[in-house]
Structures are given as structure tokens and as C-alpha cells.
Design an enzyme around this catalytic site. Structure first.
Site, PDB file in Angstrom:
ATOM      1  N   PRO A  75     -10.075  24.934  21.695  1.00  0.00           N
ATOM      2  CA  PRO A  75     -10.124  26.121  20.841  1.00  0.00           C
ATOM      3  C   PRO A  75     -11.297  26.071  19.858  1.00  0.00           C
ATOM      4  O   PRO A  75     -11.542  25.046  19.227  1.00  0.00           O
ATOM      5  CB  PRO A  75      -8.784  26.074  20.100  1.00  0.00           C
ATOM      6  CG  PRO A  75      -7.895  25.268  20.993  1.00  0.00           C
ATOM      7  CD  PRO A  75      -8.772  24.254  21.647  1.00  0.00           C
ATOM      8  N   CYS A  76     -12.003  27.195  19.759  1.00  0.00           N
ATOM      9  CA  CYS A  76     -13.140  27.257  18.829  1.00  0.00           C
ATOM     10  C   CYS A  76     -12.742  27.933  17.522  1.00  0.00           C
ATOM     11  O   CYS A  76     -13.599  28.340  16.734  1.00  0.00           O
ATOM     12  CB  CYS A  76     -14.317  27.992  19.470  1.00  0.00           C
ATOM     13  SG  CYS A  76     -13.956  29.690  19.948  1.00  0.00           S
TER      14      CYS A  76
END
Length: 327
Positions: A75-76
Site C-alpha cells: 500500500p502506498c
């Protein structure tokens, strides 16, 4: 090559498995690390033989056979430019999640790996990922294979990766003709156009809820989608508002189309576009097509969870393009 064993971290709805199928690569075992129950439900519906192994932070407890390919995109969320507390160094939560990917490579020593993340992450993060994985990233824009702009970085040791051929896919190639618009006309107190980002051309990136922001993005177009849509809007015409008669416009099927913007938020609006003076959400099938997933791939959960899953996913045809170089 022979059938392979795959370890997919942050698996989501198994877009990587779809890409392997499209690349003609046979899989013996597909191990998926995922914790979102709706994503798992979608993945198991489409690939019942997927072996779910749980939380990625438990990687050191996994006992797996020889792994040939490790894939994933952590996840960014914590690296997003939309966050005021954006992480720009390798001592935050975001990088610790990435480290689970790097540590899994060190433990299982696959022949190939593929790691994906947002093109917009801070250069310090990019450099640290590059240092850990030992390869330079390749930027590929999903606009080459889909109707959306989606710049992503791919770190991989799969050899000879080139840019995909431009398929010239536009919005007209993915919209459904029988989806009626949602009446959110600004005369009814809906979204004000002056507060809206207006785009022409391809769609901006599909995003997830944590990307932040509540202002929808539109694609600017004067084109009509179908006779049903025309009839629907003309029923909304009131005395003195004859400019709401949209029947004279062209049919989008006969025109070059501007692509739709697809924003995914945890609440409304999920993804909307401007049609005449009207706004409507995209149908989940249209969003699946933006990500080059099969129609109704995410069917079986609520639309809220479908939009979230699609936004969290990969553009399948980009990944399939990369996988075709696996020997």
C-alpha cells in the site's frame, strides 16, 4: 517454462493470477497474502484453488515449497502526496510493509520477482526500494493498454521489459450503453463545476479511498451515450430550462471519446464523470474494464467493496505484458 509456484503479497483480488493466465503461464500453487475479507472473497470466487496464507507481516512463519515468482505492490497510503503527513523516508509504516516484500525475497529466493508502486512516491522512497531490490524501476503508464492514465513503477528482474504497444483504447471502448446517468445536476445542489477538476483525454489513475480528497474529477464531453440516456435526461426538463434538451448531441459511439476519471473514495462519490450538465457514477463493470479485468470479476460483494477492490488492483494487461518475458 514448467508450471510455477507463485507467492503474491498484498494480493488483493488476485490481479496477478489473471495476468499469469493471459501471459499463458501455468501455475501449480498460488499462495496469496491478503487480509481484506472482501478481496479474499473475490479472489476465491474466481480462483478457488488460491491458497490464502494471511497477514504479510507473518512472512517469517510461512513454510512454503520452492517459490518461482514473488509479486506484490505494498500500500502506498503513507507515501501519498495527498497526505499532509506523507512519509518521505524509510523509517515509517509504509516502508516497513515494503520490507516484508524484500524480506520474503531473501527468505524464499525466487527466480523472478515483481514489485509495483505509485510513480508519485517520494524520490527517497524510490531510491531505497531500488537499493533493497537491486534493480532500477520501469515506469509504465496504463494508458497504453487501457482507457485510463495510471503511471506506475515496476521493479523486476524479469528480463527485457519494453513499453507495451499503445492499443489506443478510449472511453468509448469501455462504457456501457445502457447505464443511465445519476441525476447530480448542479442546479439541484450537486457538485459545483468550479470545484471540480476537469480532464480531457485518458482517465486519471484509479485510486483507493485513502488517497484523500472529496472533490470529484470529471471528463469534459458533450457526447451522449445512448437513446435511453437521452430519454432519461429529457424527462428532467422543466419549464424554462429547454437547454436541458440533449437530444441534438452526437452519439459517443460515433466519436472520439474523452476518457472518464475514475476516483475511488471510501464514501460517495466513488467515480463520476460529466455528461452534458449531468454527473453519473461509473458502473463497476466499466471500472473493471479500466483495469482490464474481466467483466463482473468483482461481482458478489457490494458495489462499495467492488470499487475499492478495483482501485486497489493492478492494470492486468500491464502485468501480463511483463510476465510474457518469463522464460
Amino acid at each position: 517454462m514448467n508450471n510455477i509456484n507463485v507467492l503474491s503479497l498484498f494480493d488483493g483480488v488476485s490481479c496477478g493470477r489473471v495476468a499469469l493466465d493471459r501471459a499463458g503461464i501455468k501455475v501449480d500453487n498460488y499462495y496469496a497474502s491478503e487480509i481484506d475479507r472482501y478481496a479474499i472473497q473475490i479472489a476465491q470466487k474466481n480462483y478457488p484453488d488460491t491458497i490464502q496464507i494471511g497477514d504479510v507481516t507473518k512472512w517469517d512463519e510461512w513454510e512454503l515449497p520452492k517459490i518461482d515468482l514473488i509479486i506484490g505492490g505494498s500500500p502506498c497510503t503513507h507515501w501519498s502526496v495527498a497526505r499532509r503527513d506523507r512519509e518521505t523516508t524509510s523509517d515509517g509504516i509504509g516502508f516497513q510493509l515494503f520490507k516484508c516484500f524484500a524480506d520474503s525475497i531473501n527468505k524464499f529466493k525466487p527466480k523472478y520477482f515483481l514489485y509495483e508502486n505509485n510513480h508519485g512516491i517520494h524520490k527517497n522512497i524510490k531510491n531505497e526500494i531500488t537499493k533493497y531490490l537491486g534493480v532500477e524501476p520501469i515506469m509504465i503508464n496504463s494508458s497504453l493498454v487501457s482507457a485510463q492514465n495510471r503511471k506506475r513503477l515496476y521493479w523486476t528482474n524479469i528480463p527485457n521489459i519494453q513499453q507495451p504497444e499503445d492499443k489506443n483504447i478510449l472511453l468509448k471502448d469501455v462504457i456501457l450503453d445502457d447505464v443511465l446517468p445519476v441525476a447530480l445536476h448542479n442546479l439541484y445542489g450537486g457538485f459545483k463545476e468550479k470545484a471540480v477538476r476537469v480532464f480531457e483525454g485518458k482517465s486519471p489513475t484509479i485510486r483507493t479511498a485513502a488517497g484523500g480528497g472529496h472533490i470529484p474529477s470529471f471528463v469534459k464531453t458533450d457526447l451522449i451515450h445512448s437513446e435511453k440516456a437521452i430519454e432519461y435526461m429529457n424527462r428532467k426538463v422543466k419549464d424554462g430550462r429547454d437547454h436541458w434538451d440533449f437530444g441534438h448531441h452526437s452519439d459517443i459511439r460515433n466519436e472520439k471519446s474523452s476518457a472518464v476519471v475514475a476516483n475511488f473514495f471510501k464514501g460517495v462519490p466513488y467515480n463520476v464523470f460529466k455528461d452534458w450538465d449531468c454527473i453519473r457514477k461509473f458502473h463497476p463493470i466499466e471500472c473493471e474494464r479500466l483495469q482490464t479485468l474481466p467483466d463482473n470479476y468483482t461481482e458478489g460483494v457490494s458495489n462499495t467493496q467492488r470499487y475499492k477492490a478495483i482501485g486497489n488492483g493492478w492494470t492486468v494487461d500491464v502485468i501480463a505484458h511483463i510476465f510474457k518475458n518469463i522464460k
